[in-house]
Design a protein around this motif. Structure first.
Motif, PDB file in Angstrom:
ATOM      1  N   PHE A   1      37.201 -32.946  21.197  1.00 13.53           N
ATOM      2  CA  PHE A   1      38.356 -32.773  22.167  1.00 13.53           C
ATOM      3  C   PHE A   1      38.239 -32.759  23.746  1.00 13.53           C
TER       4      PHE A   1
ATOM      5  N   VAL B   1      43.691 -36.451  16.657  1.00 10.94           N
ATOM      6  CA  VAL B   1      44.581 -35.632  16.078  1.00 10.94           C
ATOM      7  C   VAL B   1      44.375 -35.660  14.859  1.00 10.94           C
ATOM      8  N   TRP B   2      44.479 -36.832  14.386  1.00  6.09           N
ATOM      9  CA  TRP B   2      44.744 -37.192  12.771  1.00  6.09           C
ATOM     10  C   TRP B   2      43.051 -37.505  12.151  1.00  6.09           C
TER      11      TRP B   2
END
Length: 276
Positions: free
Chosen positions: A154, A187-188
């Motif tokens: 991230f 995110v996925w």
């Protein structure tokens, strides 16, 4: 399940990471090179030179020209030069598989040290025969690798966006990063990918005798990601939004399978026979 003990195991292992240069140095160098150095060098070069003269870009140019009709091709065709097209394609699509490599390598480096690290530190016996369940131990080990890998990914994605937008802004006069494909990726896909690598390495780490052996065997799972990088840059497989969503579901399915395999190791006596 003892949640306090689970988090204690996870925190203890995460602290051990910071004291072992063999673990944290590769985990930081790879994201820095792939997420900062390489894209920055590409954009700076594109602002100063014609990329078709600097390097062999015929393959990427052919990939761009062969794109199916749609929003991406229309956007690329609207850009003022081939340099703009190459930079836009690389920043938003070409480097996408690199951000699968980052969590995979970070997860692999940390999780390969899970049980083997305990053995090498002479703490495995006390851990196995502590008054806590094997489920608690396994989840603690998984969290100790999952949390740092996801955080590193991230942070690298955020830095990637800041750096590329800052350097590329004079070329495009607008912010070009991110798009929905990157949102899907970060995110996925990356959490499921990190978990898959961790489960794979925890299972290996529970069976082998040393960290180097665990790390080398665990590195096998990186090979499919390298294949995705080659496929994306040669046009064999374009990682569209649909493909990225599908990859996420495949990773979810593989995680379910590996969880079933890992559950078979929830036996402290079986594990102690392998390690002690």
């Amino acid at each position: 399940m003892n949640k306090k003990a689970m988090w204690s195991i996870a925190v203890k292992d995460m602290k051990a990471i910071t004291s072992n240069i063999q673990i944290w140095l590769p985990m930081l160098i790879v994201p820095f090179i792939l997420g900062i150095v390489v894209p920055s060098a590409l954009i700076i070069t594109a602002r100063a030179f014609d990329l078709t003269v600097v390097g062999n870009t015929e393959v990427i140019v052919n990939v761009i020209q062969d794109l199916p009709e749609g929003t991406l091709k229309q956007t690329l065709e609207s850009l003022p030069s081939l340099n703009h097209q190459l930079v836009y394609f690389f920043i938003l699509y070409g480097f996408t598989p690199f951000f699968m490599l980052i969590p995979a390598m970070a997860s692999s480096v940390i999780s390969a040290n899970s049980f083997v690290g305990e053995k090498e530190r002479k703490t495995l016996e006390s851990l196995l025969f502590a008054p806590i369940s094997m489920k608690t131990i396994f989840i603690g080990k998984i969290l100790s690798a999952f949390i740092p890998a996801v955080i590193v990914t991230f942070i690298t994605a955020i830095l990637y966006g800041v750096v590329t937008n800052f350097i590329a802004y004079p070329m495009f006069d607008r912010i070009i990063f991110p798009n929905w494909g990157w949102v899907i990726l970060i995110v996925w896909i990356t959490p499921f990918l990190s978990l898959l690598v961790i489960l794979f390495n925890v299972i290996i780490s529970a069976k082998v005798k040393g960290y180097q052996e665990a790390y080398q065997l665990g590195g096998i799972i990186v090979l499919p990601i390298v294949g995705l990088i080659v496929s994306q840059l040669t046009g064999l497989l374009f990682l569209s939004h649909t493909v990225l969503i599908l990859i996420g579901f495949i990773l979810l399915f593989l995680n379910i399978i590996l969880l079933q395999v890992a559950s078979k190791w929830n036996d402290r006596f079986r594990l102690s026979e392998q390690q002690i």
